[in-house]
Design a protein around this motif. Structure first.
Motif, short mmCIF file in Angstrom:
data_model
loop_
_atom_site.label_atom_id
_atom_site.label_comp_id
_atom_site.label_asym_id
_atom_site.label_seq_id
_atom_site.Cartn_x
_atom_site.Cartn_y
_atom_site.Cartn_z
N SER A 137 10.73 -71.29 43.52
CA SER A 137 11.39 -70.76 44.72
C SER A 137 10.57 -69.64 45.35
O SER A 137 10.39 -69.60 46.58
CB SER A 137 12.79 -70.25 44.33
N ILE A 143 15.18 -71.43 54.74
CA ILE A 143 16.49 -71.57 54.09
C ILE A 143 16.71 -73.02 53.65
O ILE A 143 17.21 -73.28 52.54
CB ILE A 143 17.61 -71.08 55.02
N ILE A 144 16.32 -73.97 54.48
CA ILE A 144 16.47 -75.39 54.13
C ILE A 144 15.62 -75.74 52.91
O ILE A 144 16.10 -76.38 51.97
CB ILE A 144 16.12 -76.30 55.33
N GLN A 189 14.50 -73.74 50.57
CA GLN A 189 15.06 -73.10 49.38
C GLN A 189 16.33 -73.84 48.91
O GLN A 189 16.54 -73.99 47.70
CB GLN A 189 15.37 -71.63 49.65
N SER A 190 17.16 -74.29 49.84
CA SER A 190 18.36 -75.05 49.48
C SER A 190 17.99 -76.32 48.73
O SER A 190 18.62 -76.68 47.73
CB SER A 190 19.17 -75.39 50.73
N PHE A 232 16.93 -75.49 45.19
CA PHE A 232 18.08 -75.19 44.33
C PHE A 232 18.87 -76.45 43.99
O PHE A 232 19.28 -76.64 42.84
CB PHE A 232 19.00 -74.17 45.00
N ILE A 233 19.05 -77.33 44.95
CA ILE A 233 19.83 -78.55 44.71
C ILE A 233 19.08 -79.52 43.81
O ILE A 233 19.65 -80.08 42.87
CB ILE A 233 20.22 -79.21 46.05
N LEU A 268 24.11 -71.01 41.94
CA LEU A 268 24.01 -71.48 43.33
C LEU A 268 24.91 -70.64 44.23
O LEU A 268 24.51 -70.22 45.33
CB LEU A 268 24.38 -72.95 43.42
N HIS A 314 23.31 -67.32 45.01
CA HIS A 314 22.30 -67.38 46.08
C HIS A 314 22.96 -67.46 47.46
O HIS A 314 22.51 -66.81 48.40
CB HIS A 314 21.37 -68.57 45.86
N PHE A 315 24.02 -68.24 47.58
CA PHE A 315 24.71 -68.33 48.87
C PHE A 315 25.43 -67.02 49.21
O PHE A 315 25.51 -66.64 50.38
CB PHE A 315 25.67 -69.52 48.90
N PHE A 330 18.87 -64.76 50.25
CA PHE A 330 19.23 -66.08 49.72
C PHE A 330 18.38 -66.40 48.50
O PHE A 330 18.89 -66.85 47.47
CB PHE A 330 19.05 -67.14 50.81
#
Length: 178
Positions: free
Chosen positions: A24, A54-55, A57-58, A61-62, A71, A74-75, A108
């Motif tokens: 990350s 942000i996308i 990093q999302s 994480f996913i 998770l 982070h949000f 985030f």
């Protein structure tokens, strides 16, 4: 820019080796550098670069299937970063609107635990820079505008490398001196 990114990446690898956090952080570094350079040169922070970060990093994480609680952390960091910087921007005009999303991106990645630390450390580092400007110019000019994202980036990198809780240290210093 390349040398800075490489040095930071090596330092992160030395601290974390290959973990979800290091991946990350590796993916965050180019965004920190690019957004900071653009802000420094143009005084603009483009939403597309922040949203892209942000996308990405999302997705990290996913895909890594991090636990729900982490998770959520982070949000929560994203929400804290956006809301707090929005309030600072609107109430004090000390931040530009582009800094709102950038704080969101950094918070985030670091999570709610370090969100307030990013704010505290970025303002501390900026204050030190302001003192240097005053000493160099030998006068105080309140109309000088300083690009803020490089200091947010520096604060984020320092927290990534140290995991230091600036606010806790500050309060410990205050209570020890009383």
């Amino acid at each position: 820019m390349y040398l800075t990114s490489i040095i930071i990446s090596v330092l992160i690898y030395n601290k974390y080796e290959i973990t979800i956090d290091s991946i990350s952080y590796f993916l965050l570094i180019p965004f920190l550098v690019i957004i900071s350079v653009i802000d420094f040169r143009t005084s603009f922070v483009y939403d597309i670069t922040v949203v892209s970060g942000i996308i990405i990093q999302s997705v990290v994480f996913i895909l890594n299937k991090i636990p729900y609680a982490e998770l959520l952390n982070h949000f929560e960091g994203l929400i804290i970063g956006i809301l707090l910087s929005f309030l600072i921007c609107k109430i004090t005009s000390a931040l530009g609107e582009g800094d709102i999303g950038f704080y969101g991106l950094c918070c985030f990645v670091l999570g709610a635990k370090h969100s307030l630390n990013v704010f505290a450390l970025s303002f501390i580092v900026t204050s030190l820079f302001g003192i240097l400007i005053i000493l160099k110019q030998k006068k105080i000019d309140l109309k000088v505008r300083v690009p803020f994202t490089p200091f947010i980036s520096l604060a984020t990198i320092l927290i990534m490398l140290t995991q230091c809780d600036i606010i806790k240290i500050y309060f410990e210093m205050i209570t020890n001196n009383l």
